[in-house]
Design a protein around this motif. Structure first.
Motif, mmCIF file in Angstrom:
data_model
loop_
_atom_site.group_PDB
_atom_site.id
_atom_site.type_symbol
_atom_site.label_atom_id
_atom_site.label_comp_id
_atom_site.label_asym_id
_atom_site.label_seq_id
_atom_site.Cartn_x
_atom_site.Cartn_y
_atom_site.Cartn_z
ATOM 1 N N PRO A 169 -18.517 4.992 15.177
ATOM 2 C CA PRO A 169 -18.243 6.075 16.070
ATOM 3 C C PRO A 169 -19.057 5.713 17.532
ATOM 4 O O PRO A 169 -20.380 5.386 17.329
ATOM 5 N N TYR A 226 -20.450 7.464 21.210
ATOM 6 C CA TYR A 226 -20.543 8.492 21.885
ATOM 7 C C TYR A 226 -21.011 8.157 23.293
ATOM 8 O O TYR A 226 -21.824 7.408 23.647
ATOM 9 N N GLU A 267 -12.068 3.305 20.106
ATOM 10 C CA GLU A 267 -12.149 4.382 19.284
ATOM 11 C C GLU A 267 -12.795 3.697 17.719
ATOM 12 O O GLU A 267 -12.756 2.747 17.506
ATOM 13 N N PRO A 268 -13.530 4.946 17.035
ATOM 14 C CA PRO A 268 -13.434 6.340 17.600
ATOM 15 C C PRO A 268 -14.604 6.685 18.388
ATOM 16 O O PRO A 268 -15.676 6.148 18.345
ATOM 17 N N VAL A 269 -14.104 7.453 19.484
ATOM 18 C CA VAL A 269 -15.077 7.770 20.579
ATOM 19 C C VAL A 269 -15.003 9.369 20.912
ATOM 20 O O VAL A 269 -13.990 9.987 20.700
ATOM 21 N N THR A 270 -16.346 9.821 21.389
ATOM 22 C CA THR A 270 -16.366 11.084 21.607
ATOM 23 C C THR A 270 -17.040 10.886 23.163
ATOM 24 O O THR A 270 -18.238 10.278 23.222
ATOM 25 N N LEU A 286 -19.156 12.747 25.959
ATOM 26 C CA LEU A 286 -19.979 13.614 26.468
ATOM 27 C C LEU A 286 -20.125 13.916 28.009
ATOM 28 O O LEU A 286 -20.702 12.695 28.682
ATOM 29 N N GLU A 343 -26.681 17.923 24.007
ATOM 30 C CA GLU A 343 -25.954 17.621 22.991
ATOM 31 C C GLU A 343 -26.610 17.075 21.810
ATOM 32 O O GLU A 343 -26.308 17.331 20.635
ATOM 33 N N GLN A 388 -26.739 18.794 18.266
ATOM 34 C CA GLN A 388 -25.612 18.247 17.203
ATOM 35 C C GLN A 388 -26.017 16.820 16.636
ATOM 36 O O GLN A 388 -26.843 16.999 15.576
#
Length: 214
Positions: free
Chosen positions: A89, A91, A103-106, A108, A118, A122
């Motif tokens: 993952p 970020y 991906e997988p990517v979030t 911010l 964050e 989290q």
């Protein structure tokens, strides 16, 4: 999850473009590729072991885009990093990144300050091993100053670059470090690991040695 800052640096603190001449030419930098001549089997082994502790990657936009450009193109099945780098993952701290494809990517939004919030609310509270910052010197410096970095890992190359982006140029707060691992590879790379210990201690050096250490 612990937050670990990992960086390749030269003896004069440059962290820009260690992997190739065209890796990062921003601000007119032409000295890239300085780490490559010193890569040896022991470095590969240790770097692979370090990456094996990661349950996620925390990146700035510039580093994310460079990694997203390069890592998916590596197809060597024996490469010890590719599968993990591509599958972990990610970020990304950015207000300008649009349509991220690696991906997988979030993403911010809001810059390093938002990332700190964050992370406190989290990511840092999640179960797991390490959230690793690779590259992303400005982001790493902001999180270190905020007291969120637990471990600093440096690979120091025996070379002076003279120009380029430097690591932790203007941290907002002092940070103490405790050396937990050190090693020299056959080609002269220093492999260093530090645990952060809060604000850096200070003291006064007198005729009888260090006095007033706090």
């Amino acid at each position: 999850m612990k937050i670990t800052l990992m960086q390749f640096v030269s003896l004069d603190g440059v962290c820009q473009g260690p992997g190739s001449p065209d890796e990062d030419t921003s601000d007119g930098f032409t000295g890239g590729g300085w780490l490559v001549p010193h890569i040896d089997a022991r470095f590969i082994e240790q770097a692979s072991d370090w990456l094996g502790h990661a349950d996620g990657l925390l990146l700035g936009r510039r580093t994310y885009e460079a990694f997203a450009r390069d890592w998916p193109k590596i197809t060597d099945p024996d490469d010890p990093f590719t599968e993990r780098m591509n599958s972990l993952p990610k970020y990304v701290v950015s207000n300008t990144l649009r349509d991220p494809a690696w991906e997988p990517v979030t993403v911010l939004r809001g810059g390093p300050t938002t990332a700190i919030t964050e992370l406190e609310k989290q990511l840092k509270m999640r179960p797991g091993r390490e959230l690793q910052i690779h590259g992303s010197a400005r982001l790493g410096g902001a999180l270190l100053s905020a007291g969120l970095v637990d471990t600093l890992r440096l690979v120091v190359a025996p070379v002076v670059i003279g120009s380029g982006r430097r690591l932790l140029t203007h941290p907002a707060e002092s940070t103490g470090m405790r050396l937990t691992h050190h090693e020299v590879t056959p080609t002269g790379l220093l492999l260093l690991e530090y645990a952060t210990t809060g604000a850096a201690p200070v003291g006064t050096y007198g005729l009888d040695g260090a006095e007033g250490l706090q």
